[in-house]
Design an enzyme around this catalytic site. Structure first.
Site, PDB file in Angstrom:
ATOM      1  N   HIS A   1      -9.004 -57.081  18.260  1.00 26.58           N
ATOM      2  CA  HIS A   1      -9.599 -55.916  17.593  1.00 26.58           C
ATOM      3  C   HIS A   1      -9.494 -54.689  18.485  1.00 26.58           C
ATOM      4  O   HIS A   1      -9.179 -53.603  18.039  1.00 26.58           O
ATOM      5  CB  HIS A   1     -11.073 -56.190  17.251  1.00 26.58           C
TER       6      HIS A   1
ATOM      7  N   ASP B   1     -13.853 -51.469  12.806  1.00 26.39           N
ATOM      8  CA  ASP B   1     -12.936 -52.510  12.348  1.00 26.39           C
ATOM      9  C   ASP B   1     -13.662 -53.393  11.332  1.00 26.39           C
ATOM     10  O   ASP B   1     -14.836 -53.162  10.996  1.00 26.39           O
ATOM     11  CB  ASP B   1     -12.295 -53.271  13.515  1.00 26.39           C
TER      12      ASP B   1
END
Ligand code: UDP
Length: 481
Positions: free
Chosen positions: A18, A112
């Site tokens: 991420h 995210d």
């Protein structure tokens, strides 16, 4: 208005998978679109994270949010996804305080997949809110579609193991389905549906893909008759965003070794930031590599039976001694052709090196993009999360990978099959088209990012414009105009 520089706050959840794309997004917003960026990091593995962030980047500030203790909130056997989600939830109060403490208030919050609960903070603080799906458009499609299906369709897929049909997109065969669907009683399943409901509440969804890579799925996400009727939210393919080769990476022994090997002769074997194999599988892989007689670099971790994401929060553990789990004599027999690297290797630098000719990968999306943008064909070896979907796309749709007959997460892949797969992508005539196709995709990805007319560049420009307008509007409002 022309002088206004928007300030974006980015939130990255734990895991290099991420952090890397969110950081690259931050850099692009700064470099090409004149933003100030504050990147909030929720990291569990500080040392590896630091290695990414060590070089200061102008106008991009990194703020580490304090680590939260979630041990009392989850079952110790919870999936890695559940752990990350709970961690992100518990971090929200410190995110809010950290945003309020910034000198200039951000115009937009970009989170995210696991950060959508932070939309509440964005709304409270009058910020635009975006979500960055760091994976494929196909994964986004299933994420936003699943909460809208009725129980019978859900049963058909999860219990009767029928393909899940998504309007306008390729269906998802049960064998390639998401890890979250494998146990409906698990919290991951419930959280996944929640995320699918929250994502379309954003002002826009960014995706780490590009128009020419997934034209049909991206079209369906926009088309009101198809999937677009489910998610009435603009989607922006902005990829491929991948970590570039670092100028500061010291020439370590792995790269020195690679330097001495012939062009495209080495297969690189790695399972991402957290992937682990069972001990039986590790033995078969070692034999398969040896029998293939190809040169290799293998990032080895101690085997863990029944937990394919076993190293996700434990990269520091086991850096010593992983090699003792290899078959007896393996290291001595392969000394001339192979290199075993414990725990972690400079992957981007390896994939970008001309001596690398193949990648046996767990198909995490970052690893996949790093392979594609360097024109390296793959053996798809998915382990968990959405990696089976990625593997299916790479093999059956894009034609840049081969994969074992049945998924490696279902059974132990034999040494003979591994030997065959390695030879196929590295040297066999049969692999010629795959090697050619991945080089074409490399070019297509480069084109998408070009600042003159690239589709992904244009997508991010649209978001930059929205942020500039919002900033202008807020300033005018504050001045009573
Ligand atoms: N990575 C690396 N060295 C390693 C293993 C992984 O540099 O030994 C990097 C890799 O280049 C990629 C990221 O870690 O950028 C892993 O992300 P990915 O999405 O592929 O998989 P995840 O770790 O999220 O499963």
């Amino acid at each position: 208005m022309q002088n206004a520089k928007p300030h974006a706050a980015l939130l990255a959840s734990p895991g290099m998978g991420h952090l890397i794309p969110v950081l690259e997004l931050g850099k692009r917003l700064v470099t090409y679109h004149g933003f100030h960026v504050t990147l909030f990091v929720v990291a569990t593995d500080v040392s590896t994270t630091q290695s990414l962030l060590e070089e200061p980047y102008p106008n991009l500030n990194v703020v580490n949010l304090p680590l939260v203790d979630i041990s009392g909130l989850i079952d110790p056997t919870a999936t890695i996804v559940t752990k990350i989600i709970v961690m992100m939830r518990e971090t929200l109060p410190s995110l809010r305080s950290a945003i309020l403490a910034l000198k200039s208030p951000p115009t937009a919050l970009i989170v995210d997949l696991f950060g959508t609960e932070a939309f509440a903070v964005a709304e409270e603080l009058n910020m635009l809110k975006y979500v960055f799906d760091t994976s494929t458009a196909w994964f986004l499609a299933i994420t936003i579609y699943v909460p809208t299906i009725d129980k019978s369709v859900e049963d058909e897929h999860i219990i009767q193991k029928q393909p899940l049909r998504i309007p306008g997109c390729k269906s998802v065969p049960f064998d390639d389905t998401l890890g979250a669907f494998l146990d409906r009683n698990d919290q991951t399943f419930i959280e996944f549906k929640r995320i699918g409901i929250e994502m379309p509440m954003a002002d826009g969804i960014l995706m780490n893909t590009w128009e020419d890579l997934e034209p049909t799925t991206i079209g369906a996400l926009r088309d009101f008759q198809m999937l677009g009727r489910v998610a009435k939210v603009p989607v922006y393919p902005i990829g491929p965003l991948a970590r570039p080769v670092g100028p500061s990476v010291p020439r370590n022994h792995v790269l020195n070794w690679l330097q001495k090997q012939p062009n495209e002769s080495v297969i690189y074997v790695s399972f991402g930031s957290g992937g682990t194999l069972s001990s039986d599988q590790m033995t078969e892989l070692a034999w398969g590599l040896e029998l293939s007689k190809q040169r290799f670099i293998w990032v080895v971790r101690p085997p863990i039976d029944n937990d394919a994401s076993g190293a996700f929060f434990n990269l520091a553990d086991g850096s010593e001694g992983a090699q003792k789990f290899l078959p007896e004599g393996f290291l001595a027999r392969t000394r001339e052709v192979g290199l075993v690297v414990p725990m972690w290797a400079p992957q981007v630098e390896i994939l970008a090196h001309p001596s690398t000719g193949g990648f046996l990968s767990h198909c995490g999306w970052n690893s996949t993009l790093e392979s594609i943008i360097n024109g390296v064909p793959m053996i798809a070896w998915p382990l968990y999360a959405e990696q089976n979907m990625n593997a299916a796309m790479l093999t059956e749709e894009l034609g840049v990978a081969v994969r074992p007959k049945t998924s490696a997460s279902e059974r132990v892949v034999s040494r003979a099959e591994i030997e065959m797969l390695v030879r196929k992508i590295m040297e066999d005539e049969e692999g010629f088209e795959i090697r050619k196709r991945v080089k074409e995709l490399k070019y297509s990805g480069e084109k998408a990012l070009r600042s003159k007319g690239g589709s992904s560049y244009n997508s991010l420009s649209q978001i930059a414009k929205h942020c500039e307008h919002s900033l202008h509007f807020q300033k005018a409002k504050a001045q009573g105009a």
